[in-house]
Motif scaffolding. Structure first.
Motif, PDB file in Angstrom:
ATOM      1  N   GLU A  51       0.829  -1.212   0.000  1.00  0.00           N
ATOM      2  CA  GLU A  51       0.000   0.000   0.000  1.00  0.00           C
ATOM      3  C   GLU A  51       0.861   1.258   0.000  1.00  0.00           C
ATOM      4  N   THR A  52       1.934   1.259   0.764  1.00  0.00           N
ATOM      5  CA  THR A  52       2.846   2.403   0.793  1.00  0.00           C
ATOM      6  C   THR A  52       3.418   2.671  -0.594  1.00  0.00           C
ATOM      7  N   LEU A  53       3.853   1.616  -1.269  1.00  0.00           N
ATOM      8  CA  LEU A  53       4.407   1.774  -2.609  1.00  0.00           C
ATOM      9  C   LEU A  53       3.339   2.254  -3.588  1.00  0.00           C
ATOM     10  N   ARG A  54       2.136   1.686  -3.492  1.00  0.00           N
ATOM     11  CA  ARG A  54       1.061   2.077  -4.398  1.00  0.00           C
ATOM     12  C   ARG A  54       0.714   3.554  -4.235  1.00  0.00           C
ATOM     13  N   VAL A  55       0.547   4.001  -2.992  1.00  0.00           N
ATOM     14  CA  VAL A  55       0.198   5.389  -2.719  1.00  0.00           C
ATOM     15  C   VAL A  55       1.310   6.326  -3.188  1.00  0.00           C
ATOM     16  N   THR A  56       2.550   5.955  -2.950  1.00  0.00           N
ATOM     17  CA  THR A  56       3.679   6.773  -3.383  1.00  0.00           C
ATOM     18  C   THR A  56       3.707   6.893  -4.899  1.00  0.00           C
ATOM     19  N   MET A  57       3.527   5.769  -5.591  1.00  0.00           N
ATOM     20  CA  MET A  57       3.543   5.797  -7.053  1.00  0.00           C
ATOM     21  C   MET A  57       2.374   6.630  -7.592  1.00  0.00           C
ATOM     22  N   ASP A  58       1.205   6.487  -7.002  1.00  0.00           N
ATOM     23  CA  ASP A  58       0.047   7.288  -7.428  1.00  0.00           C
ATOM     24  C   ASP A  58       0.303   8.772  -7.199  1.00  0.00           C
ATOM     25  N   VAL A  69       4.724   7.175 -13.829  1.00  0.00           N
ATOM     26  CA  VAL A  69       6.048   7.180 -13.217  1.00  0.00           C
ATOM     27  C   VAL A  69       6.441   5.737 -12.926  1.00  0.00           C
ATOM     28  N   ARG A  70       7.717   5.441 -13.090  1.00  0.00           N
ATOM     29  CA  ARG A  70       8.243   4.127 -12.726  1.00  0.00           C
ATOM     30  C   ARG A  70       9.230   4.329 -11.583  1.00  0.00           C
ATOM     31  N   VAL A  71       8.989   3.679 -10.479  1.00  0.00           N
ATOM     32  CA  VAL A  71       9.861   3.801  -9.314  1.00  0.00           C
ATOM     33  C   VAL A  71      10.924   2.716  -9.400  1.00  0.00           C
ATOM     34  N   ASP A  72      12.197   3.124  -9.378  1.00  0.00           N
ATOM     35  CA  ASP A  72      13.293   2.150  -9.374  1.00  0.00           C
ATOM     36  C   ASP A  72      13.490   1.561  -7.991  1.00  0.00           C
ATOM     37  N   ASP A  73      13.507   2.422  -6.988  1.00  0.00           N
ATOM     38  CA  ASP A  73      13.544   1.966  -5.609  1.00  0.00           C
ATOM     39  C   ASP A  73      13.026   3.078  -4.722  1.00  0.00           C
ATOM     40  N   MET A  74      12.737   2.717  -3.492  1.00  0.00           N
ATOM     41  CA  MET A  74      12.179   3.681  -2.548  1.00  0.00           C
ATOM     42  C   MET A  74      12.856   3.466  -1.205  1.00  0.00           C
ATOM     43  N   LEU A  75      13.254   4.556  -0.582  1.00  0.00           N
ATOM     44  CA  LEU A  75      13.920   4.506   0.711  1.00  0.00           C
ATOM     45  C   LEU A  75      13.115   5.313   1.723  1.00  0.00           C
ATOM     46  N   VAL A  76      12.826   4.693   2.853  1.00  0.00           N
ATOM     47  CA  VAL A  76      12.174   5.381   3.960  1.00  0.00           C
ATOM     48  C   VAL A  76      13.055   5.166   5.178  1.00  0.00           C
ATOM     49  N   THR A  77      13.437   6.249   5.826  1.00  0.00           N
ATOM     50  CA  THR A  77      14.255   6.154   7.028  1.00  0.00           C
ATOM     51  C   THR A  77      13.386   6.503   8.231  1.00  0.00           C
ATOM     52  N   THR A  78      13.397   5.611   9.204  1.00  0.00           N
ATOM     53  CA  THR A  78      12.628   5.816  10.437  1.00  0.00           C
ATOM     54  C   THR A  78      13.571   5.679  11.624  1.00  0.00           C
ATOM     55  N   ASP A  79      13.023   5.832  12.797  1.00  0.00           N
ATOM     56  CA  ASP A  79      13.831   5.647  13.994  1.00  0.00           C
ATOM     57  C   ASP A  79      14.205   4.185  14.204  1.00  0.00           C
ATOM     58  N   LYS A  80      13.520   3.269  13.510  1.00  0.00           N
ATOM     59  CA  LYS A  80      13.792   1.832  13.638  1.00  0.00           C
ATOM     60  C   LYS A  80      14.742   1.307  12.562  1.00  0.00           C
ATOM     61  N   GLY A  81      15.082   2.123  11.562  1.00  0.00           N
ATOM     62  CA  GLY A  81      16.009   1.676  10.528  1.00  0.00           C
ATOM     63  C   GLY A  81      15.677   2.260   9.169  1.00  0.00           C
ATOM     64  N   HIS A  82      16.411   1.807   8.189  1.00  0.00           N
ATOM     65  CA  HIS A  82      16.169   2.177   6.798  1.00  0.00           C
ATOM     66  C   HIS A  82      15.320   1.080   6.179  1.00  0.00           C
ATOM     67  N   LEU A 109      23.869   2.611   2.715  1.00  0.00           N
ATOM     68  CA  LEU A 109      22.728   2.709   1.808  1.00  0.00           C
ATOM     69  C   LEU A 109      23.110   2.592   0.340  1.00  0.00           C
ATOM     70  N   ALA A 110      24.224   3.173  -0.040  1.00  0.00           N
ATOM     71  CA  ALA A 110      24.655   3.079  -1.435  1.00  0.00           C
ATOM     72  C   ALA A 110      24.928   1.621  -1.804  1.00  0.00           C
ATOM     73  N   LEU A 111      25.631   0.910  -0.937  1.00  0.00           N
ATOM     74  CA  LEU A 111      25.921  -0.495  -1.184  1.00  0.00           C
ATOM     75  C   LEU A 111      24.633  -1.314  -1.193  1.00  0.00           C
ATOM     76  N   ALA A 112      23.722  -1.037  -0.275  1.00  0.00           N
ATOM     77  CA  ALA A 112      22.458  -1.780  -0.208  1.00  0.00           C
ATOM     78  C   ALA A 112      21.647  -1.578  -1.483  1.00  0.00           C
ATOM     79  N   ARG A 113      21.567  -0.361  -1.977  1.00  0.00           N
ATOM     80  CA  ARG A 113      20.832  -0.098  -3.221  1.00  0.00           C
ATOM     81  C   ARG A 113      21.487  -0.815  -4.394  1.00  0.00           C
ATOM     82  N   PHE A 114      22.803  -0.759  -4.460  1.00  0.00           N
ATOM     83  CA  PHE A 114      23.541  -1.424  -5.541  1.00  0.00           C
ATOM     84  C   PHE A 114      23.311  -2.933  -5.503  1.00  0.00           C
ATOM     85  N   ARG A 115      23.421  -3.537  -4.318  1.00  0.00           N
ATOM     86  CA  ARG A 115      23.227  -4.990  -4.171  1.00  0.00           C
ATOM     87  C   ARG A 115      21.787  -5.384  -4.491  1.00  0.00           C
TER      88      ARG A 115
END
Length: 125
Positions: A51-58, A69-82, A109-115
Motif C-alpha cells: 500500500e505504501t508503494l502504491r500510494v507513493t507511485m500514485d 512514473v516508474r519507481v526504481d527503488d524507494m527509501l524510507v528512514t525511520t527511527d527503527k532503521g532504513h 545505503l549506497a551499497l544496499a541499493r547497488f546490491r
C-alpha cells in the motif's frame, strides 16, 4: 536466475540487513520472508509495504508529465532503521517488490541499493 529462497539469502547478506521480504504488489501478500523477529507480522507488513508503494507511485504520477512514473527503488528512514523497497518488472502475472529493513548504524545505503539492484536483475532473468 535466483529462486526466492536464494534471493532472500542474498538480500540478508547485505551488510546491516535485519529482515527481508518478497511481496506480491497486486495482492499485498508476502510471497517469501526471512529474518523478521517475532514481533513482526509478515502478512500485515506485506500489505502495508504494498500500500505504501502504491500510494507513493500514485502521488508521484500526479505530478509527473503524462501522469505515469516508474519507481526504481524507494527509501524510507525511520527511527527503527532504513526501509528499502525495489519493485520488479517480472514475467509473472503479478509485479513483485523486494523489501529489506536495514540497521541504521551498520548499513551502507549506497551499497544496499547497488546490491538490491543486482539481486533484482538475477531474480527476473
Amino acid at each position: 536466475m535466483l529462486g526466492l529462497d536464494d534471493c532472500l539469502a542474498e538480500v540478508m547478506a547485505i551488510p546491516g540487513a535485519l529482515d527481508a521480504m518478497v511481496v506480491d504488489h497486486a495482492s499485498g501478500m508476502a510471497v517469501a520472508a526471512t529474518g523478521a523477529d517475532g514481533d513482526v507480522d509478515a502478512a500485515r507488513s506485506a500489505a502495508a509495504i504494498s500500500e505504501t508503494l502504491r500510494v507513493t507511485m500514485d502521488g508521484l504520477a500526479q505530478s509527473a508529465p503524462g501522469g505515469t512514473v516508474r519507481v526504481d527503488d524507494m527509501l524510507v528512514t525511520t527511527d527503527k532503521g532504513h526501509h528499502l523497497l525495489r519493485p520488479l518488472e517480472t514475467p509473472f502475472e503479478s509485479p513483485l517488490v523486494i523489501y529489506v529493513r536495514l540497521d541504521r548504524d551498520r548499513a551502507n545505503l549506497a551499497l544496499a541499493r547497488f546490491r538490491l539492484q543486482a539481486i533484482s536483475r538475477q531474480l527476473t532473468m
